[in-house]
Design a protein around this motif. Structure first.
Motif, PDB file in Angstrom:
ATOM      1  N   GLN A  66       0.849  -1.203   0.000  1.00  0.00           N
ATOM      2  CA  GLN A  66       0.000   0.000   0.000  1.00  0.00           C
ATOM      3  C   GLN A  66       0.878   1.244   0.000  1.00  0.00           C
ATOM      4  OE1 GLN A  66      -3.653   0.019   2.351  1.00  0.00           O
ATOM      5  NE2 GLN A  66      -3.256  -2.115   2.905  1.00  0.00           N
ATOM      6  N   SER A 105      -0.813   2.965  -4.374  1.00  0.00           N
ATOM      7  CA  SER A 105      -1.715   1.807  -4.416  1.00  0.00           C
ATOM      8  C   SER A 105      -2.498   1.634  -3.114  1.00  0.00           C
ATOM      9  CB  SER A 105      -0.899   0.531  -4.667  1.00  0.00           C
ATOM     10  OG  SER A 105      -0.211   0.617  -5.886  1.00  0.00           O
ATOM     11  N   GLU A 106      -3.726   1.216  -3.282  1.00  0.00           N
ATOM     12  CA  GLU A 106      -4.589   0.901  -2.139  1.00  0.00           C
ATOM     13  C   GLU A 106      -5.056  -0.546  -2.284  1.00  0.00           C
ATOM     14  OE1 GLU A 106      -7.782   3.683  -2.448  1.00  0.00           O
ATOM     15  OE2 GLU A 106      -6.501   5.427  -2.090  1.00  0.00           O
ATOM     16  N   GLN A 156     -10.663  -2.140 -15.555  1.00  0.00           N
ATOM     17  CA  GLN A 156     -10.332  -2.830 -14.318  1.00  0.00           C
ATOM     18  C   GLN A 156     -11.414  -3.880 -14.086  1.00  0.00           C
ATOM     19  OE1 GLN A 156     -11.608  -1.193 -10.487  1.00  0.00           O
ATOM     20  NE2 GLN A 156      -9.462  -0.979  -9.925  1.00  0.00           N
ATOM     21  N   ARG A 194      -6.036   9.540  -9.332  1.00  0.00           N
ATOM     22  CA  ARG A 194      -5.080   8.640  -8.700  1.00  0.00           C
ATOM     23  C   ARG A 194      -4.146   7.918  -9.672  1.00  0.00           C
ATOM     24  NH1 ARG A 194      -7.315   4.287  -6.457  1.00  0.00           N
ATOM     25  NH2 ARG A 194      -5.345   4.048  -5.373  1.00  0.00           N
ATOM     26  N   PHE A 195      -4.470   7.988 -10.949  1.00  0.00           N
ATOM     27  CA  PHE A 195      -3.671   7.249 -11.923  1.00  0.00           C
ATOM     28  C   PHE A 195      -2.942   8.230 -12.833  1.00  0.00           C
ATOM     29  CE2 PHE A 195      -5.703   2.832 -12.045  1.00  0.00           C
ATOM     30  CZ  PHE A 195      -6.427   3.007 -10.897  1.00  0.00           C
ATOM     31  N   TYR A 242      -6.142  -5.774 -14.534  1.00  0.00           N
ATOM     32  CA  TYR A 242      -6.183  -4.586 -15.384  1.00  0.00           C
ATOM     33  C   TYR A 242      -6.017  -5.028 -16.834  1.00  0.00           C
ATOM     34  CZ  TYR A 242      -6.165  -1.853 -11.187  1.00  0.00           C
ATOM     35  OH  TYR A 242      -6.532  -1.301  -9.983  1.00  0.00           O
ATOM     36  N   ILE A 291      -0.667   3.510 -11.071  1.00  0.00           N
ATOM     37  CA  ILE A 291      -1.352   3.970  -9.878  1.00  0.00           C
ATOM     38  C   ILE A 291      -0.305   4.672  -9.020  1.00  0.00           C
ATOM     39  CG2 ILE A 291      -2.754   3.307  -7.893  1.00  0.00           C
ATOM     40  CD1 ILE A 291      -3.425   0.701  -9.414  1.00  0.00           C
ATOM     41  N   ASP A 298      -7.390  -1.505  -4.974  1.00  0.00           N
ATOM     42  CA  ASP A 298      -6.915  -1.488  -6.362  1.00  0.00           C
ATOM     43  C   ASP A 298      -6.561  -2.882  -6.852  1.00  0.00           C
ATOM     44  OD1 ASP A 298      -5.079   1.555  -5.659  1.00  0.00           O
ATOM     45  OD2 ASP A 298      -7.104   1.317  -6.504  1.00  0.00           O
ATOM     46  N   SER A 299      -6.529  -3.860  -5.950  1.00  0.00           N
ATOM     47  CA  SER A 299      -6.229  -5.231  -6.354  1.00  0.00           C
ATOM     48  C   SER A 299      -7.277  -5.694  -7.352  1.00  0.00           C
ATOM     49  CB  SER A 299      -6.227  -6.169  -5.142  1.00  0.00           C
ATOM     50  OG  SER A 299      -5.204  -5.813  -4.240  1.00  0.00           O
ATOM     51  N   THR A 309      -9.483   7.653 -12.171  1.00  0.00           N
ATOM     52  CA  THR A 309      -8.279   7.608 -12.990  1.00  0.00           C
ATOM     53  C   THR A 309      -7.598   8.967 -12.990  1.00  0.00           C
ATOM     54  OG1 THR A 309      -9.420   5.997 -14.378  1.00  0.00           O
ATOM     55  CG2 THR A 309      -7.388   6.937 -15.244  1.00  0.00           C
ATOM     56  N   ASN A 312     -12.745  -6.528 -11.309  1.00  0.00           N
ATOM     57  CA  ASN A 312     -12.570  -6.883  -9.908  1.00  0.00           C
ATOM     58  C   ASN A 312     -12.850  -8.371  -9.685  1.00  0.00           C
ATOM     59  OD1 ASN A 312     -15.354  -7.219  -9.757  1.00  0.00           O
ATOM     60  ND2 ASN A 312     -15.718  -5.223  -8.817  1.00  0.00           N
TER      61      ASN A 312
END
Lengths: 114, 110
Positions: free
Chosen positions: A15, A82-83, A36, A64-65, A90, A79, A86-87, A61, A38
């Motif tokens: 993180q 990362s948080e 993305q 944060r991107f 992609y 990213i 975000d897992s 995006t 999930n």
């Protein structure tokens, strides 16, 4: 059947770390999308490009991107911090025009944020 | 809101049997694509349709040409290698936005 190349295949980050993934679109395809996916299989549109220009991107995006598609270099999506959320997988896709054309996806980069 | 409703969410078939997946759209779509995603995450393009039907081997897809409100994917003589998660993705006629269905997890058993 796709010639879209994504690297790396797997990415593990802590993180707060930056996470960068790359995509080489199919030759001759000026339009590139990033999605993305999930763990619930839901797809979220992140950003798209036509040649080097950003066409659309969602708020997340933009905030944060960092993404670009420079000429003669792979496209990239990074990213900045990362948080855990975000897992995801992609996926990069390319196509010949913005609409009414088949999308070809790369194999994806699976990001795990620990 | 959700524009693409995919069904069923999961499907189990024995080898050699036939079945169909369906995507209903809450708005008129310009085109539809079908993909299969394998266990490693790779999304393989199966069909792209702006109208009518297309066939490739044991797979056949149709896109309702009148209302443009649904699409189907037929699997004939299912084989073990057909197992995977199938997605439809449709492009809205008014916005051009591409929306994915939630997927159908297909398991083909011997």
């Amino acid at each position: 059947n796709s010639k879209v190349i994504q690297t790396p295949r797997y990415l593990v980050k802590g993180q707060g770390q930056k996470a960068k993934m790359r995509c080489i679109p199919e030759k001759g395809h000026p339009v590139v999308f990033w999605y993305q996916q999930n763990k619930n299989n839901e797809f979220k549109f992140l950003i798209n490009f036509q040649n080097q220009e950003v066409l659309q991107q969602i708020d997340m995006t933009e905030k944060r991107f960092s993404a670009e598609c420079p000429s003669n270099s792979p496209c990239s999506l990074e990213i900045q911090s990362s948080e855990a959320g975000d897992s995801a997988l992609y996926l990069c896709a390319s196509t010949g025009t913005l609409s009414n054309e088949r999308l070809f996806f790369g194999h994806g980069t699976k990001l795990s944020v620990l | 809101g959700d524009q693409v409703e995919q069904s069923p969410s999961a499907l189990s078939l024995h080898e050699g049997t036939d079945s169909a997946l369906r995507c209903n759209f809450t708005t008129t779509m310009r085109s539809v694509q079908w993909f299969r995603q394998n266990s490693r995450g790779s999304l393989i393009s199966l069909f792209y349709l702006a109208s009518g039907t297309k066939e490739n081997g044991r797979l056949k897809s149709a896109f309702d040409s009148k209302e443009r409100r649904y699409s189907t994917l037929h699997i004939r003589d299912a084989q073990l290698e057909d197992s995977g998660t199938y997605f439809c993705a449709a492009e809205a006629a008014n916005t051009g936005k591409l929306t994915f269905g939630d997927g159908t997890v297909l398991t083909v058993k011997p």
